[in-house]
Design a protein around this motif. Structure first.
Motif, PDB file in Angstrom:
ATOM      1  N   ARG A  78       3.903  13.151 -10.528  1.00 24.54           N
ATOM      2  CA  ARG A  78       4.966  12.220 -10.127  1.00 24.54           C
ATOM      3  C   ARG A  78       6.144  12.264 -11.098  1.00 24.54           C
ATOM      4  NH1 ARG A  78       4.027  10.506  -4.857  1.00 24.54           N
ATOM      5  NH2 ARG A  78       1.780  10.592  -4.589  1.00 24.54           N
ATOM      6  N   HIS A 115      -1.105   5.709  -6.633  1.00 23.66           N
ATOM      7  CA  HIS A 115      -2.332   4.946  -6.435  1.00 23.66           C
ATOM      8  C   HIS A 115      -2.812   5.154  -5.015  1.00 23.66           C
ATOM      9  CE1 HIS A 115      -1.982   2.721 -10.225  1.00 23.66           C
ATOM     10  NE2 HIS A 115      -0.692   2.789  -9.996  1.00 23.66           N
ATOM     11  N   GLY A 116      -3.980   5.741  -4.879  1.00 25.21           N
ATOM     12  CA  GLY A 116      -4.500   5.996  -3.543  1.00 25.21           C
ATOM     13  C   GLY A 116      -4.508   7.472  -3.246  1.00 25.21           C
ATOM     14  N   PRO A 117      -5.285   7.889  -2.237  1.00 20.59           N
ATOM     15  CA  PRO A 117      -5.457   9.310  -1.946  1.00 20.59           C
ATOM     16  C   PRO A 117      -4.192   9.944  -1.389  1.00 20.59           C
ATOM     17  CG  PRO A 117      -6.454   7.986  -0.220  1.00 20.59           C
ATOM     18  CD  PRO A 117      -6.036   7.032  -1.310  1.00 20.59           C
ATOM     19  N   GLU A 118      -3.985  11.196  -1.742  1.00 22.32           N
ATOM     20  CA  GLU A 118      -2.882  11.992  -1.205  1.00 22.32           C
ATOM     21  C   GLU A 118      -3.460  13.284  -0.628  1.00 22.32           C
ATOM     22  OE1 GLU A 118       0.275  11.678  -0.841  1.00 22.32           O
ATOM     23  OE2 GLU A 118       0.769   9.897  -1.996  1.00 22.32           O
ATOM     24  N   LEU A 121       2.338   1.734  -3.493  1.00 17.72           N
ATOM     25  CA  LEU A 121       1.294   2.156  -4.423  1.00 17.72           C
ATOM     26  C   LEU A 121       0.927   3.614  -4.207  1.00 17.72           C
ATOM     27  CD1 LEU A 121      -1.061  -0.970  -4.406  1.00 17.72           C
ATOM     28  CD2 LEU A 121       0.388  -0.200  -6.299  1.00 17.72           C
ATOM     29  N   LYS A 122       0.834   4.012  -2.944  1.00 16.21           N
ATOM     30  CA  LYS A 122       0.512   5.407  -2.638  1.00 16.21           C
ATOM     31  C   LYS A 122       1.580   6.338  -3.189  1.00 16.21           C
ATOM     32  CE  LYS A 122      -0.534   8.494   1.237  1.00 16.21           C
ATOM     33  NZ  LYS A 122      -0.683   8.602   2.713  1.00 16.21           N
ATOM     34  N   ARG A 123       2.838   5.941  -2.993  1.00 17.77           N
ATOM     35  CA  ARG A 123       3.933   6.782  -3.463  1.00 17.77           C
ATOM     36  C   ARG A 123       4.009   6.817  -4.984  1.00 17.77           C
ATOM     37  NH1 ARG A 123       4.838  10.291   0.399  1.00 17.77           N
ATOM     38  NH2 ARG A 123       5.343   9.302   2.380  1.00 17.77           N
ATOM     39  N   SER A 124       3.491   5.810  -5.642  1.00 14.54           N
ATOM     40  CA  SER A 124       3.539   5.782  -7.108  1.00 14.54           C
ATOM     41  C   SER A 124       2.276   6.365  -7.728  1.00 14.54           C
ATOM     42  CB  SER A 124       3.757   4.353  -7.614  1.00 14.54           C
ATOM     43  OG  SER A 124       2.703   3.510  -7.210  1.00 14.54           O
ATOM     44  N   GLY A 166       6.184   5.581   5.804  1.00 14.97           N
ATOM     45  CA  GLY A 166       5.126   5.775   6.772  1.00 14.97           C
ATOM     46  C   GLY A 166       5.555   5.321   8.156  1.00 14.97           C
ATOM     47  N   ARG A 197       0.819  -1.208   0.000  1.00 21.44           N
ATOM     48  CA  ARG A 197       0.000   0.000   0.000  1.00 21.44           C
ATOM     49  C   ARG A 197       0.853   1.258   0.000  1.00 21.44           C
ATOM     50  NH1 ARG A 197      -4.558  -1.950   4.397  1.00 21.44           N
ATOM     51  NH2 ARG A 197      -6.168  -2.560   2.887  1.00 21.44           N
ATOM     52  N   THR A 198       1.938   1.244   0.781  1.00 16.51           N
ATOM     53  CA  THR A 198       2.825   2.403   0.835  1.00 16.51           C
ATOM     54  C   THR A 198       3.452   2.685  -0.521  1.00 16.51           C
ATOM     55  OG1 THR A 198       3.343   2.064   3.170  1.00 16.51           O
ATOM     56  CG2 THR A 198       4.926   3.328   1.881  1.00 16.51           C
TER      57      THR A 198
END
Length: 234
Positions: free
Chosen positions: A145, A122-125, A117-120, A186, A114-115
């Motif tokens: 990005r 994918h997922g809310p920022e 994906l978030k950094r790439s 994180g 998840r971490t």
């Protein structure tokens, strides 16, 4: 849309455990039994991340990573055995984003996926992380990005981008390894110091290739910072 994860491992029970954990976390998984199948899945496209075992037959995970990195920065999370420390560090140096050591906790693996994906992207920022930021000739576009130095694009992995973004927020500040780990991975994530060092080495190499040699300085006993060279290059 659910992130699509390729799980490449030659042990069926490990593939099953990983797929079960990722599927329960709302991701879509596909599998490969060896390096050759992993490359075939990569060339088909549509993947958001690869969970890649180092010790696979036919073509090991390190070679798979080397081939993928010739054309793509698709996030890669390595799996490695406890007695493969050298391979783990090498994996990070050739472009892996992170690693999980066998035997592993499925919950930890999901958290690391998840971490990444978030950094790439994918997922809310948080809204505060959107937009572009620049110091001297170094520029980052957080929403897109993308990164560049002196208008030369930098091809960064998700965690390299996160580390560089953190350094760029306070150019005069020395960041400890723990601070960089927290920014990249994180909180509540156990990561070895060598992991951050490997990402820093990769960042330095990419910046140097773009003409930004010496931008990231080591402050011995403390951590890392951006140097004055970043201003002089503008």
């Amino acid at each position: 849309m659910a992130p699509r994860i390729l799980v490449a491992d030659d042990e069926p029970n490990i593939r099953d455990v990983i797929c079960f954990a990722l599927d329960r976390a709302g991701m879509k998984t596909t599998t490969a039994r060896n390096g050759t199948e992993a490359m075939m899945a990569f060339h088909k496209g549509g993947l958001d991340l690869i969970v890649l075992d180092i010790g696979m037959p036919e073509m090991d995970g390190l070679e798979v990573c080397r081939r993928i990195r010739k054309t793509s920065n698709l996030p890669i999370l390595f799996l490695s055995a406890r007695d493969e420390e050298i391979d783990r560090i090498l994996g990070l140096e050739i472009g892996g984003d992170d690693y999980v050591t066998k035997p592993f906790s499925p919950r930890e693996l999901v958290a690391r996926v998840r971490t990444i994906l978030k950094r790439s992207g994918h997922g809310p920022e948080p809204d505060a992380t959107k937009g572009a930021v620049s110091v001297g000739s170094l520029r980052l576009n957080r929403g897109g990005r993308t990164a560049s130095f002196a208008d030369v694009p930098l091809t960064l992995t998700a965690l390299e981008f996160a580390i560089l973004d953190t350094l760029l927020t306070r150019p005069e500040m020395v960041f400890s390894r723990d601070q960089l780990m927290e920014a990249a991975y994180g909180v509540d994530m156990q990561v070895a110091d060598r992991t951050i060092d490997s990402h820093i080495r990769n960042l330095r190499a990419k910046l140097s290739a773009a003409g930004g040699r010496g931008i990231i300085a080591t402050v011995h006993g403390i951590g890392f910072k951006l140097t004055a060279n970043i201003e002089g290059s503008a």
